[in-house]
Design an enzyme around this catalytic site. Structure first.
Site, PDB file in Angstrom:
ATOM      1  N   GLY A 135     -15.677  10.769 -26.123  1.00 10.44           N
ATOM      2  CA  GLY A 135     -15.809   9.939 -27.312  1.00 10.44           C
ATOM      3  C   GLY A 135     -14.921   8.712 -27.189  1.00 10.44           C
ATOM      4  O   GLY A 135     -13.882   8.760 -26.531  1.00 10.44           O
TER       5      GLY A 135
ATOM      6  N   GLN B 240     -10.148   1.513 -29.801  1.00  9.84           N
ATOM      7  CA  GLN B 240      -9.476   1.810 -28.532  1.00  9.84           C
ATOM      8  C   GLN B 240      -9.696   0.735 -27.472  1.00  9.84           C
ATOM      9  O   GLN B 240      -8.967   0.669 -26.490  1.00  9.84           O
ATOM     10  CB  GLN B 240      -9.967   3.149 -27.972  1.00  9.84           C
ATOM     11  CG  GLN B 240      -9.535   4.348 -28.806  1.00  9.84           C
ATOM     12  CD  GLN B 240     -10.111   5.627 -28.231  1.00  9.84           C
ATOM     13  OE1 GLN B 240     -11.231   5.999 -28.549  1.00  9.84           O
ATOM     14  NE2 GLN B 240      -9.366   6.299 -27.384  1.00  9.84           N
TER      15      GLN B 240
ATOM     16  N   CYS C 207      -6.936  12.464 -25.679  1.00 11.03           N
ATOM     17  CA  CYS C 207      -7.417  11.148 -26.087  1.00 11.03           C
ATOM     18  C   CYS C 207      -7.249  10.170 -24.931  1.00 11.03           C
ATOM     19  O   CYS C 207      -6.222  10.180 -24.258  1.00 11.03           O
ATOM     20  CB  CYS C 207      -6.593  10.683 -27.295  1.00 11.03           C
ATOM     21  SG  CYS C 207      -7.030   9.048 -27.902  1.00 11.03           S
ATOM     22  N   LEU C 208      -8.246   9.332 -24.720  1.00  8.67           N
ATOM     23  CA  LEU C 208      -8.165   8.343 -23.641  1.00  8.67           C
ATOM     24  C   LEU C 208      -7.012   7.363 -23.873  1.00  8.67           C
ATOM     25  O   LEU C 208      -6.519   6.760 -22.929  1.00  8.67           O
ATOM     26  CB  LEU C 208      -9.490   7.585 -23.515  1.00  8.67           C
ATOM     27  CG  LEU C 208     -10.685   8.435 -23.056  1.00  8.67           C
ATOM     28  CD1 LEU C 208     -11.968   7.620 -23.109  1.00  8.67           C
ATOM     29  CD2 LEU C 208     -10.456   8.993 -21.663  1.00  8.67           C
TER      30      LEU C 208
ATOM     31  N   HIS D 237     -12.017  12.962 -34.825  1.00 12.40           N
ATOM     32  CA  HIS D 237     -11.011  12.321 -33.965  1.00 12.40           C
ATOM     33  C   HIS D 237     -11.308  10.820 -33.833  1.00 12.40           C
ATOM     34  O   HIS D 237     -10.403   9.989 -33.952  1.00 12.40           O
ATOM     35  CB  HIS D 237     -11.035  13.019 -32.590  1.00 12.40           C
ATOM     36  CG  HIS D 237     -10.141  12.415 -31.554  1.00 12.40           C
ATOM     37  ND1 HIS D 237      -9.088  13.098 -30.983  1.00 12.40           N
ATOM     38  CD2 HIS D 237     -10.156  11.196 -30.952  1.00 12.40           C
ATOM     39  CE1 HIS D 237      -8.491  12.311 -30.094  1.00 12.40           C
ATOM     40  NE2 HIS D 237      -9.126  11.149 -30.052  1.00 12.40           N
ATOM     41  N   GLU D 238     -12.593  10.485 -33.606  1.00 15.79           N
ATOM     42  CA  GLU D 238     -12.953   9.076 -33.403  1.00 15.79           C
ATOM     43  C   GLU D 238     -12.884   8.273 -34.709  1.00 15.79           C
ATOM     44  O   GLU D 238     -12.458   7.115 -34.695  1.00 15.79           O
ATOM     45  CB  GLU D 238     -14.354   8.948 -32.788  1.00 15.79           C
ATOM     46  CG  GLU D 238     -14.557   9.664 -31.454  1.00 15.79           C
ATOM     47  CD  GLU D 238     -13.508   9.359 -30.405  1.00 15.79           C
ATOM     48  OE1 GLU D 238     -12.886   8.291 -30.461  1.00 15.79           O
ATOM     49  OE2 GLU D 238     -13.312  10.230 -29.534  1.00 15.79           O
TER      50      GLU D 238
ATOM     51  N   HIS E 123      -9.497   7.081 -35.357  1.00 13.86           N
ATOM     52  CA  HIS E 123      -9.144   5.850 -34.620  1.00 13.86           C
ATOM     53  C   HIS E 123      -9.489   4.610 -35.447  1.00 13.86           C
ATOM     54  O   HIS E 123      -8.742   3.632 -35.458  1.00 13.86           O
ATOM     55  CB  HIS E 123      -9.918   5.767 -33.299  1.00 13.86           C
ATOM     56  CG  HIS E 123      -9.286   6.527 -32.165  1.00 13.86           C
ATOM     57  ND1 HIS E 123      -8.014   6.268 -31.701  1.00 13.86           N
ATOM     58  CD2 HIS E 123      -9.766   7.527 -31.386  1.00 13.86           C
ATOM     59  CE1 HIS E 123      -7.744   7.083 -30.693  1.00 13.86           C
ATOM     60  NE2 HIS E 123      -8.792   7.870 -30.474  1.00 13.86           N
TER      61      HIS E 123
HETATM   62 NI    NI Z   1      -8.963   9.320 -29.009  1.00 14.38          NI
END
Ligand code: NI
Length: 185
Positions: A61, A66, A107-108, A149-150, A153
């Site tokens: 995701g 991000q 998370c990225l 989660h997204e 962000h």
């Molecule tokens: Ni993330």
């Protein structure tokens, strides 16, 4: 979001437009994203770049925040074979079952860290798809975790915000050190 244990394929980066993923504690990750007002080809190009960036990372995701685009837009693919891309524009979440479900999240934007986060187990999402058409989706399990989660962000929130201050500080110090080393190389 990123999974700890999954077999991923990686595409050849030479043929892709990869976006730079911001890393914690970059203050730009704390910006609140604005609603998308027009769903057009420019936005669809951004969506394609986000998918390429997400699959390449690899992650399951990615929120626009991000990649330093502060619009309410996210992409994800929680399928085993990476063949079920989903786009959510201006997503709104309604909790259908608030019973907490724990999942080891990554998370990225927080590379290398995984920790247990509790979130409501069942949600209803309303959003626009890449053609600007409204849709509704009930989600549970990993899909529900990933969407929440997204969407966090887009509100400037990270999964590390659910951890203790001590843990968050430790992760922050370690990532800052890594980032500094990378600049010096
Ligand atoms: Ni993330």
């Amino acid at each position: 979001m990123v999974l700890k244990l999954t077999n991923y394929f990686s595409n050849d980066p030479d043929f892709m437009s990869l976006l730079t993923i911001l890393e914690f504690p970059d203050p730009r990750l704390r910006k609140r994203a604005s609603p998308v007002s027009v769903v057009d080809d420019t936005l669809r190009n951004t969506i394609n770049d986000m998918f390429e960036t997400m699959y390449n990372a690899p992650g399951i995701g990615l929120a626009a925040t991000q990649v330093d685009i502060h619009k309410r837009l996210l992409v994800l693919d929680v399928s085993e074979n990476k063949d079920a891309p989903m786009v959510f524009i201006n997503p709104e979440i309604e909790v259908l079952d608030s019973e907490p479900m724990g999942y080891e999240e990554g998370c990225l934007s927080v590379p290398g860290y995984f920790d247990m986060v509790n979130r409501p187990r069942k949600i209803l999402v309303q959003a626009l798809d890449k053609n600007g058409t409204e849709f509704e989706l009930e989600a549970e399990g990993l899909l529900a975790v990933c969407i929440q989660h997204e969407v966090d962000h887009l509100d400037g929130k990270l999964f590390v915000d659910y951890l203790s201050i001590l843990k968050r500080q430790r992760i922050k110090n370690k990532l800052l050190k890594d980032q500094k080393q990378r600049v010096n190389v």
